[in-house]
Scaffold this motif. Structure first.
Motif, mmCIF file in Angstrom:
data_model
loop_
_atom_site.group_PDB
_atom_site.id
_atom_site.type_symbol
_atom_site.label_atom_id
_atom_site.label_comp_id
_atom_site.label_asym_id
_atom_site.label_seq_id
_atom_site.Cartn_x
_atom_site.Cartn_y
_atom_site.Cartn_z
ATOM 1 N N ILE A 1 -19.838 -19.330 24.737
ATOM 2 C CA ILE A 1 -19.258 -19.081 23.284
ATOM 3 C C ILE A 1 -18.412 -19.973 23.571
ATOM 4 N N HIS A 2 -18.549 -20.548 24.648
ATOM 5 C CA HIS A 2 -17.456 -21.918 25.464
ATOM 6 C C HIS A 2 -16.938 -22.994 24.355
ATOM 7 N N PHE A 3 -18.002 -23.321 23.332
ATOM 8 C CA PHE A 3 -17.770 -24.271 22.485
ATOM 9 C C PHE A 3 -18.231 -24.266 20.933
ATOM 10 N N GLY A 4 -17.245 -22.807 20.827
ATOM 11 C CA GLY A 4 -17.311 -22.871 19.267
ATOM 12 C C GLY A 4 -18.881 -22.113 18.918
ATOM 13 N N ASP B 1 -18.975 -33.438 1.810
ATOM 14 C CA ASP B 1 -17.949 -33.768 2.495
ATOM 15 C C ASP B 1 -18.257 -33.693 3.614
ATOM 16 N N TYR B 2 -18.077 -32.667 4.392
ATOM 17 C CA TYR B 2 -18.435 -32.359 5.845
ATOM 18 C C TYR B 2 -20.162 -32.389 5.765
ATOM 19 N N ARG B 3 -20.600 -32.936 5.773
ATOM 20 C CA ARG B 3 -22.096 -32.618 5.638
ATOM 21 C C ARG B 3 -22.408 -34.116 6.154
ATOM 22 N N PHE C 1 -14.188 -33.674 9.515
ATOM 23 C CA PHE C 1 -13.869 -32.270 9.310
ATOM 24 C C PHE C 1 -14.118 -31.383 10.018
ATOM 25 N N LEU C 2 -13.281 -31.490 10.704
ATOM 26 C CA LEU C 2 -12.998 -30.065 11.645
ATOM 27 C C LEU C 2 -12.410 -28.624 10.538
ATOM 28 N N GLY C 3 -11.916 -29.923 9.419
ATOM 29 C CA GLY C 3 -10.516 -29.004 9.045
ATOM 30 C C GLY C 3 -11.727 -28.197 7.628
ATOM 31 N N VAL D 1 -8.632 -36.729 19.840
ATOM 32 C CA VAL D 1 -7.625 -35.792 20.486
ATOM 33 C C VAL D 1 -8.137 -33.937 19.926
ATOM 34 N N GLY D 2 -9.376 -34.154 19.786
ATOM 35 C CA GLY D 2 -10.308 -32.453 20.207
ATOM 36 C C GLY D 2 -10.682 -32.367 21.296
ATOM 37 N N GLY D 3 -10.755 -34.006 21.782
ATOM 38 C CA GLY D 3 -12.552 -33.813 22.886
ATOM 39 C C GLY D 3 -11.299 -33.636 24.508
ATOM 40 N N PRO D 4 -10.682 -34.643 24.624
ATOM 41 C CA PRO D 4 -10.560 -35.073 26.220
ATOM 42 C C PRO D 4 -9.418 -34.387 26.948
ATOM 43 N N LEU E 1 -20.900 -23.226 11.771
ATOM 44 C CA LEU E 1 -20.687 -25.012 11.375
ATOM 45 C C LEU E 1 -19.807 -25.236 12.436
ATOM 46 N N HIS E 2 -18.466 -25.483 12.994
ATOM 47 C CA HIS E 2 -17.739 -25.690 13.378
ATOM 48 C C HIS E 2 -18.094 -25.645 15.245
ATOM 49 N N THR E 3 -18.828 -25.466 15.498
ATOM 50 C CA THR E 3 -19.743 -25.699 16.698
ATOM 51 C C THR E 3 -19.069 -26.779 17.072
ATOM 52 N N CYS E 4 -18.758 -26.854 18.886
ATOM 53 C CA CYS E 4 -18.218 -28.493 18.879
ATOM 54 C C CYS E 4 -19.026 -29.272 18.584
ATOM 55 N N PHE E 5 -18.617 -30.900 18.494
ATOM 56 C CA PHE E 5 -19.508 -31.484 18.011
ATOM 57 C C PHE E 5 -19.514 -31.898 19.333
ATOM 58 N N GLY E 6 -19.015 -32.208 20.785
ATOM 59 C CA GLY E 6 -19.196 -32.687 21.784
ATOM 60 C C GLY E 6 -19.760 -32.040 22.976
HETATM 61 C C1 HEM Z 1 -14.483 -28.399 27.358
HETATM 62 C C2 HEM Z 1 -14.210 -29.479 26.863
HETATM 63 C C3 HEM Z 1 -14.320 -28.593 25.252
HETATM 64 C C4 HEM Z 1 -14.457 -27.553 24.710
HETATM 65 C C5 HEM Z 1 -14.449 -26.387 25.534
HETATM 66 C C6 HEM Z 1 -14.105 -27.603 23.298
HETATM 67 C C7 HEM Z 1 -14.548 -26.672 22.451
HETATM 68 C C8 HEM Z 1 -14.311 -26.553 20.839
HETATM 69 C C9 HEM Z 1 -14.934 -25.563 20.282
HETATM 70 C C10 HEM Z 1 -14.557 -24.069 20.905
HETATM 71 C C11 HEM Z 1 -14.875 -25.953 18.874
HETATM 72 C C12 HEM Z 1 -14.793 -25.407 17.371
HETATM 73 C C13 HEM Z 1 -13.460 -24.634 17.497
HETATM 74 C C14 HEM Z 1 -13.290 -23.785 16.156
HETATM 75 O O1 HEM Z 1 -14.643 -22.607 15.464
HETATM 76 O O2 HEM Z 1 -12.201 -23.529 16.019
HETATM 77 C C15 HEM Z 1 -14.608 -27.106 18.864
HETATM 78 C C16 HEM Z 1 -15.056 -28.413 17.668
HETATM 79 C C17 HEM Z 1 -15.066 -29.478 17.884
HETATM 80 N N1 HEM Z 1 -15.160 -30.383 18.876
HETATM 81 FE FE1 HEM Z 1 -14.992 -29.653 21.099
HETATM 82 N N2 HEM Z 1 -14.802 -29.137 23.077
HETATM 83 C C18 HEM Z 1 -14.460 -28.926 23.947
HETATM 84 C C19 HEM Z 1 -14.920 -31.028 24.289
HETATM 85 C C20 HEM Z 1 -15.337 -31.870 22.873
HETATM 86 C C21 HEM Z 1 -15.769 -33.461 23.327
HETATM 87 C C22 HEM Z 1 -15.962 -34.058 24.281
HETATM 88 C C23 HEM Z 1 -15.136 -34.019 22.478
HETATM 89 C C24 HEM Z 1 -16.221 -35.307 21.399
HETATM 90 C C25 HEM Z 1 -16.563 -35.330 20.930
HETATM 91 C C26 HEM Z 1 -15.203 -32.206 21.162
HETATM 92 C C27 HEM Z 1 -14.994 -32.769 19.617
HETATM 93 C C28 HEM Z 1 -15.154 -31.366 18.861
HETATM 94 C C29 HEM Z 1 -15.292 -31.110 17.553
HETATM 95 C C30 HEM Z 1 -15.262 -32.444 16.943
HETATM 96 C C31 HEM Z 1 -14.630 -30.198 17.105
HETATM 97 C C32 HEM Z 1 -15.087 -30.031 15.449
HETATM 98 C C33 HEM Z 1 -16.657 -29.757 14.700
HETATM 99 C C34 HEM Z 1 -16.671 -29.722 13.673
HETATM 100 O O3 HEM Z 1 -15.980 -29.131 12.872
HETATM 101 O O4 HEM Z 1 -18.099 -29.175 13.530
HETATM 102 N N3 HEM Z 1 -14.828 -31.872 21.744
HETATM 103 N N4 HEM Z 1 -14.906 -27.657 20.275
#
Ligand code: HEM
Lengths: 556, 407
Positions: free
Chosen positions: B350-353, B87-89, B79-81, B238-241, B356-361
């Motif tokens: 805005i550390h985690f996006g 499908d995303y939802r 779903f990140l892509g 791959v995306g998280g740890p 829509l694609h705000t970090c899942f974690g």
């Molecule tokens: C320091 C830790 C983390 C940071 C800084 C971080 C940051 C981000 C950012 C900035 C995005 C957005 C990417 C974009 O919009 O282009 C993202 C998406 C995502 N992150 Fe994290 N992340 C972290 C940890 C994790 C962890 C632990 C997971 C495990 C579940 C995770 C899973 C994901 C997934 C699945 C997406 C895609 C979400 C989507 O497409 O809706 N991330 N993350």
């Protein structure tokens, strides 16, 4: 911390006015009665917008215009930060409200469409920023006090109450037997652990830079005003020998002064007794401090210095311009320039100002006032329901501005001048001798054809207006006197608001219901906030002298 | 877990690292004079409002991750892509049923704090934070939580970090990395499928995310085919740890540069005030966040900053970089951005996006990142190790090492 007051005024699509009022009502309802388990009343706004002091959302209906939607905001620091916080907190609600408004016809139209299109997620802050109106006059009662400080010092005050309370009715209260210095030392020792910020010096309320800026703006304004007023005289001074010039202007001045003398009294039945508190000479007294401009000697010296400075600066600029345009050497030009500038200045007082006043007085004598404005009982009921619920109240009003060249010039210049003077003079919360206003402002809307007023004040509306009528009627008449229906005025600042009953009826008539109103510290009056500040300032000191302590303890 | 000295490919330092250090200054200038700079078809948005606008308009500014994700996932969409489609939802909705917010305080937080405490105790007054603390704890906790073990004879930390680099930090498409990925990606898929198979065989699903997925599958819920499960789990690993070992050492470096803030953060850690501690950690990260910007591709001609003086037309197909690091420093919306303030409003980060694609974690991160540093911060006398090792070194986008001493 510098505070900011601003408003956003948006024209409403007439068919959406009810919808808009309903949206504002819903928001109010939600914030008034938050769902169980969530934060306190208005907690969302209080926590989400930590810079905010007071905010209102109103819709002003009008017989002459489509309704306007006004966001009035008073907050700490720069506007951009405030809008960012407001959008993060109320973005969804505000976007729905904006959709009830008209698309601006100017360059902001595309931005409006972008933020209001269906499903739009375009940030709102830039639009609100673009539509922001700066006030023409504003007053801050708790100047330089950021919200956090007001709340913190309020908590400190409550803590002093707890410490000072007798622990048991049978035991003697130890504080009764203490000297002021001991009370201070004991209170500080008791409170410091819970209020560690007492060890940090109080933040400066008005910085030197801000103060210098306020003064500089006022002086520049006065310079420009003098320069403009001296234009007619200066033009004649070019062609007239100075002796002839003085005689002509003295004669003209006498004629105008005599005409004015004849017109000085109010027309039959239109006068109003005015007591103190106006912009009258009676507030000058030799008993005032020599450092205060309210001492006649100081004022006289200040005026002389200012006029001398004006001649020097205006002559220097005039000479430079003359050199630029004529190509002649400075030696030839400086002397005639000083002559023209000085004679121009003389003409300001001998003729221009009296002539303008004469013109104004003629207009005033023919002005129509609205003696019995209709009062909408339904509206009055709604206003009544919203008033007197907390220590403070809110009012918002919009009135039409009188037409005419002179009125417009005097009114605009008067507002600008009053605004600048207030910045310089009203630094301790007092407006004249009243201290009940937290934040108030005037702003011109609808391309300058209407004047809007907002105030966040202490106590009831009646007592607030009484205060105004008693203690600040001069300034009030200056600020509002050029509005349609205002009670009859004299010489721009006399009578007017002193017609208490008429003025109140007129003001009520111009008001709209404060549909949504937020106050960040609803229990504190301005006086109380200043008292908290004095107590806190005392407690910030490690020790006080006997004299200081005696003065300080009176606030406890 | 076998210990591998070469978890990161590149050597520490280099010109890129120096250039990146200049980014805050460059962004500050750009925000003031050229808020949306562009070079050919590449656009960078630097102001807070514009960055948000790009993230929020996911229809116009699409994530560009699909192509490389296909390489990693063997063509199975993650779903990140994706765009905001059914499908995303479906996929995110499915995963929200098995990755629960309530797991954070009950399952994850205690593990994180315990493992971090062990690492600090084991360090005995001296610790390399990137690997021995953060990477170690992160992979242990998330490996257990998602149910993904090390592949036989291999190191999951290396695989995940390589794939992360390929996906997010390989703008130049390095062929050497690609050849590693061509080996790792199918092997990881096979490994996760084997784990699924083994659980199905045993009939014992367990209460980790993999186990919950298999329970859902058994119930016939949609979104839980074998391929969907392994794609999501690989996506998470791959995306998280790989990210906490990037950002937490950066945050610590920022705290070490500010002795007052460090002392207060340590006090918050000792007082058990986790909310305030989080304030310190995320504020420190604001001064050196994950990356300068996140990439998007314009799907149609569009206009950013409509009606403002820096209004810019973006052609279809343009690469748009949303500089979230710059947005978090934008004085137009962030109060006193250069001041270190641990009590900021949530919208200032805005550390985690965003959108829509705000970090899942995000919820895990918000709770767990501060906890990973907490046991270390509790220690008195926390200071840099002498000399270069006491300062954060970076290799490319990754944190390489930072050594600290404590009593
Ligand atoms: C320091 C830790 C983390 C940071 C800084 C971080 C940051 C981000 C950012 C900035 C995005 C957005 C990417 C974009 O919009 O282009 C993202 C998406 C995502 N992150 Fe994290 N992340 C972290 C940890 C994790 C962890 C632990 C997971 C495990 C579940 C995770 C899973 C994901 C997934 C699945 C997406 C895609 C979400 C989507 O497409 O809706 N991330 N993350």
């Amino acid at each position: 911390m510098k505070q900011t007051t601003l408003s956003v005024v948006l024209e409403v699509q007439p068919q959406s006015a009810d919808n808009l009022s309903a949206l504002i009502g819903e928001l109010r309802h939600r914030e008034d009665k938050p769902p169980p388990g969530s934060s306190e009343q208005y907690g969302r706004l209080k926590n989400g917008v930590p810079v905010l002091h007071f905010m209102s959302l109103s819709v002003f209906p009008s017989a002459d215009y489509d309704p306007i939607f006004v966001i009035e905001a008073n907050f700490d620091g720069p506007a951009g930060v405030f809008w960012g916080q407001l959008e993060a907190t109320l973005g969804i609600e505000l976007r729905a409200m904006l959709r009830c408004c008209k698309k601006p016809a100017d360059q902001d139209g595309p931005l409006y469409l972008a933020v209001t299109s269906p499903d739009s997620r375009v940030p709102l802050a830039p639009y609100l920023e673009a539509r922001t109106l700066r006030p023409s006059v504003f007053h801050h009662g708790t100047r330089g006090m950021d919200r956090d400080r007001i709340l913190r010092e309020g908590e400190l005050f409550l803590a002093t109450r707890r410490v000072l309370t007798q622990s048991s009715p049978t035991l003697a209260n130890p504080y009764r037997a203490m000297t002021a210095e001991q009370i201070h030392a004991n209170l500080r020792a008791a409170l410091q652990p819970d209020f560690p910020w007492l060890d940090i010096p109080a933040p400066i309320r008005i910085s030197r830079i801000e103060r210098a800026g306020d003064l500089a703006r006022l002086i520049i304004f006065l310079f420009l005003l003098l320069a403009c007023l001296s234009i007619p005289g200066a033009v004649i001074a070019f062609i007239s020998p100075w002796q002839r010039f003085l005689v002509i202007f003295a004669v003209l001045g006498c004629v105008v002064a005599f005409a004015l003398y004849l017109m000085r009294a109010p027309l039959e039945g239109l006068g109003a007794p005015s007591r103190s508190g106006g912009l009258t000479a009676s507030s000058l007294s030799r008993r005032n401090k020599l450092t205060s401009l309210a001492h006649p000697a100081t004022l006289a010296i200040a005026v002389m210095v200012l006029l001398a400075l004006y001649i020097a600066v205006a002559s220097a600029i005039g000479t430079a311009l003359a050199v630029l345009f004529t190509g002649l050497p400075v030696e030839t030009l400086w002397c005639p320039t000083i002559r023209v500038v000085a004679l121009g200045l003389v003409s300001v007082f001998l003729f221009t100002i009296p002539a303008l006043v004469f013109w104004l007085r003629r207009l005033e004598r023919r002005d129509a006032s609205h003696d019995a404005p209709p009062i909408d009982s339904d509206m009055m009921l709604k206003m009544g329901q919203r008033e007197d619920r907390i220590a403070q109240n809110h009012m918002g009003s919009v009135v039409l501005v009188k037409p005419g060249v002179l009125r417009t010039l005097l009114f605009r210049t008067g507002h600008r001048g009053l605004g600048l003077v207030l910045r310089v003079v009203a630094t301790d919360g007092y407006l004249g001798s009243m201290r009940t206003i937290h934040f108030a402002h005037w702003a011109f809307v609808n391309n300058g054809s209407r004047l809007m007023f907002f105030s966040n004040f202490d106590h009831s509306w009646e007592s607030y207006l009484d205060d105004f009528i008693e203690k600040a009627h001069g300034g009030l008449t200056l600020a509002w006197g050029s509005c349609i229906g205002f009670p009859p005025t004299r010489f721009l600042v006399l009578d007017g608001a002193s017609h208490g009953r008429k003025f109140k009826a007129w003001a009520r008539h111009s008001m709209a219901v404060s549909r949504f109103w937020f106050a960040a510290y609803k229990d504190y009056t301005v006086d109380q906030i200043e008292r908290h500040a004095r107590i806190a300032n005392g407690l910030r000191q490690i020790a006080l002298t006997k004299k200081e302590a005696d003065a300080w303890v009176r606030d406890l | 877990m076998p210990r591998d000295e070469n978890i990161l490919r590149q050597k520490a330092g280099g010109p890129m690292v120096w250039l990146m250090a200049l980014a805050p200054l460059v962004f500050r200038l750009l925000r003031a004079v050229w808020p949306i700079p562009h070079f050919g078809k590449t656009f960078v948005v630097t102001r807070y409002d514009d960055v948000r606008a790009v993230f929020l308009d996911d229809r116009t500014y699409r994530v560009p991750y699909r192509e490389k994700l296909d390489v990693i996932m063997g063509g199975q969409p993650f779903f990140l892509g994706m765009d905001d489609t059914a499908d995303y939802r479906r996929d995110t909705g499915a995963m929200r049923q098995v990755v629960l917010r309530s797991d954070v305080p009950t399952l994850l937080a205690p593990d994180v704090e315990r493992l971090a405490q062990d690492a600090v105790d084991k360090g005995n007054g001296q610790l390399e934070v990137v690997d021995s603390l953060v990477r170690h704890v992160t992979f242990k906790v998330f490996g257990k939580y998602f149910g993904i073990t090390d592949p036989p004879g291999e190191d999951l930390r290396v695989w995940a970090t390589r794939l992360f680099e390929f996906q997010f930090a390989d703008a130049g498409n390095d062929p050497a990395l690609r050849s590693e990925v061509d080996h790792i990606a199918p092997a990881l898929c096979a490994h996760v499928l084997a784990l699924i198979e083994a659980r199905l065989q045993s009939g014992m699903f367990g209460d980790d995310v993999l186990g919950r997925c298999l329970t859902m599958q058994a119930k016939g819920e949609i979104g839980f085919s074998d391929d969907q499960i392994r794609t999501a789990l690989i996506g998470f690993m791959v995306g998280g740890p790989p990210q906490p070992p990037m950002v937490l050492p950066q945050a610590l470096e920022q705290l070490l540069r500010r002795p007052d803030a460090l002392a207060q953060a340590q006090q918050a850690a000792r007082d058990g005030d986790d909310a305030l501690l989080a304030g310190f950690v995320f504020e420190a990260m604001r001064f050196d966040p994950l990356a300068p910007a996140l990439p998007r591709v314009a799907t149609q001609k569009s206009v950013i900053a409509v009606g403002t003086r820096h209004m810019t037309t973006i052609p279809s197909g343009a690469n748009v970089y949303a500089a979230f690091s710059s947005a978090m420093m934008d004085e137009r919306r962030i109060p006193s951005p250069l001041q270190f303030n641990p009590r900021r409003q949530p919208h200032e980060y805005i550390h985690f996006g965003h959108g829509l694609h705000t970090c899942f974690g995000i919820h895990m991160n918000q709770a767990l990142l501060p906890l990973m540093l907490k046991p270390l911060l509790k220690r008195s006398g926390l200071r840099r190790a002498p000399g270069r090792p006491g300062h954060l070194s970076k290799s490319g986008a990754f944190s390489n090492a930072i050594n600290v001493l404590y009593d």
